[in-house]
Design an enzyme around this catalytic site. Structure first.
Site, PDB file in Angstrom:
ATOM      1  N   ASP A   1       0.745   3.595   2.371  1.00 45.10           N
ATOM      2  CA  ASP A   1       0.594   4.173   3.698  1.00 45.10           C
ATOM      3  C   ASP A   1      -0.533   5.210   3.635  1.00 45.10           C
ATOM      4  O   ASP A   1      -1.472   5.059   2.845  1.00 45.10           O
ATOM      5  CB  ASP A   1       1.921   4.740   4.204  1.00 45.10           C
TER       6      ASP A   1
ATOM      7  N   ASP B   1       0.852  -1.201   0.000  1.00 42.95           N
ATOM      8  CA  ASP B   1       0.000   0.000   0.000  1.00 42.95           C
ATOM      9  C   ASP B   1       0.881   1.242   0.000  1.00 42.95           C
ATOM     10  O   ASP B   1       2.100   1.149   0.101  1.00 42.95           O
ATOM     11  CB  ASP B   1      -0.902   0.011   1.240  1.00 42.95           C
TER      12      ASP B   1
END
Length: 294
Positions: A214, A212
């Site tokens: 973040d 991802d």
């Protein structure tokens, strides 16, 4: 040391709980003076080379990053004769170009953990090792080659921010790590693991799997565990292919590390021999016996 047989260790993170294709695969219980490791260790052979695998969070993911017994994990790997340890773990990215699904071969860390035992040494036997270069350049280079061979997009070099967790970052924290501190990825498990591997004189490399962006990324919102799990599933096949490629690149015979990882304790012990606590020396027998004998 030149006559040692190579033993490859793999520390599996989120999503990686076993190694496929091991010959004579056996789960083996190991005890350590630091307590129990995260799980039994899976041992076997790939291409004729001994492999040792430990699921960092335990099978079924029962340990949080803060409750993992890092000292026991590294001690157990040392007991099994591991010469080269490859960490595979999930991370968030602070860089647009390090996209979900990419791999990053880490070369630096910033340690922001605070609730973990970070050293084998202490009162009764004090030691200081250098972690200026916290990973083994030779092993990291071979891990990079193995990752490229899987077809995954892989980045060579990156700074890993180790946070305590288990919660993910706030937006303010994420922006600080990215913009002010210059970090590339964020995770919860490579520290103190890398420091302890250095104290145990084991070559260590970190393969970070990006799941991802973040929480800094304006188009991706807050981190969602469902998104992370979906990317983890896609990354798992690449991670297992990388692990399967390691024996062929490392070879069966261990040679001294050109960067000195296997000699990190050579001048690190500070406590005078007559002042060393016997109970501490006994606990250090596996990780530091080479330099403490006599």
């Amino acid at each position: 040391m030149a006559d040692r047989q190579r033993v490859i260790g793999v520390m599996g993170g989120s999503g990686v709980y076993e190694i496929d294709g091991l010959e004579d695969a056996t789960w083996q219980e190991v005890t350590t003076p630091w307590g129990a490791p995260s799980d039994a260790l899976l041992t076997g052979r790939l291409d004729g080379i001994k492999m040792v695998f430990l699921p960092r969070h335990g099978r079924g993911h029962v340990h949080s990053p803060s409750t993992v017994n890092y000292r026991a994990n590294i001690d157990s790997m040392k007991q099994m004769g591991v010469t080269d340890l490859v960490s595979v773990s999930a991370v968030g990215s602070f860089r647009e170009e390090m996209a979900p699904g990419d791999f990053v071969i880490i070369d630096q860390f910033i340690d922001r953990t605070f609730a973990r035992e970070k050293s084998f040494f202490g009162t009764g036997c004090v030691a200081h090792v250098s972690v200026a270069h916290p990973v083994c350049e030779r092993l990291s280079g071979l891990a990079y080659e193995a990752a490229r061979a899987t077809g995954v997009t892989v980045h060579k070099g990156g700074t890993y921010l180790a946070m305590e967790g288990p919660q993910f970052s706030s937006i303010a924290e994420s922006r600080m790590y990215r913009e002010s501190w210059g970090c590339d990825v964020i995770g919860m498990t490579n520290m103190p693991e890398a420091k302890l591997a250095r104290e145990a004189e084991i070559c260590y490399a970190s393969v970070a799997m990006v799941t991802d962006y973040d929480s800094w990324h304006p188009d991706h919102g807050a981190v969602q565990i469902t998104d992370i799990l979906a990317t983890l599933k896609a990354n798992t096949a690449h991670a297992k292919s990388l692990v399967a490629a390691l024996p062929g690149r490392l070879g069966p015979h261990y040679t001294p590390c050109p960067y000195g990882c296997d000699r990190a304790l050579e001048h690190a012990i500070m406590t005078a021999p007559d002042k060393r606590a016997p109970e501490m020396i006994e606990k250090l027998a596996t990780v530091a016996g080479r330099v403490l004998k006599g």
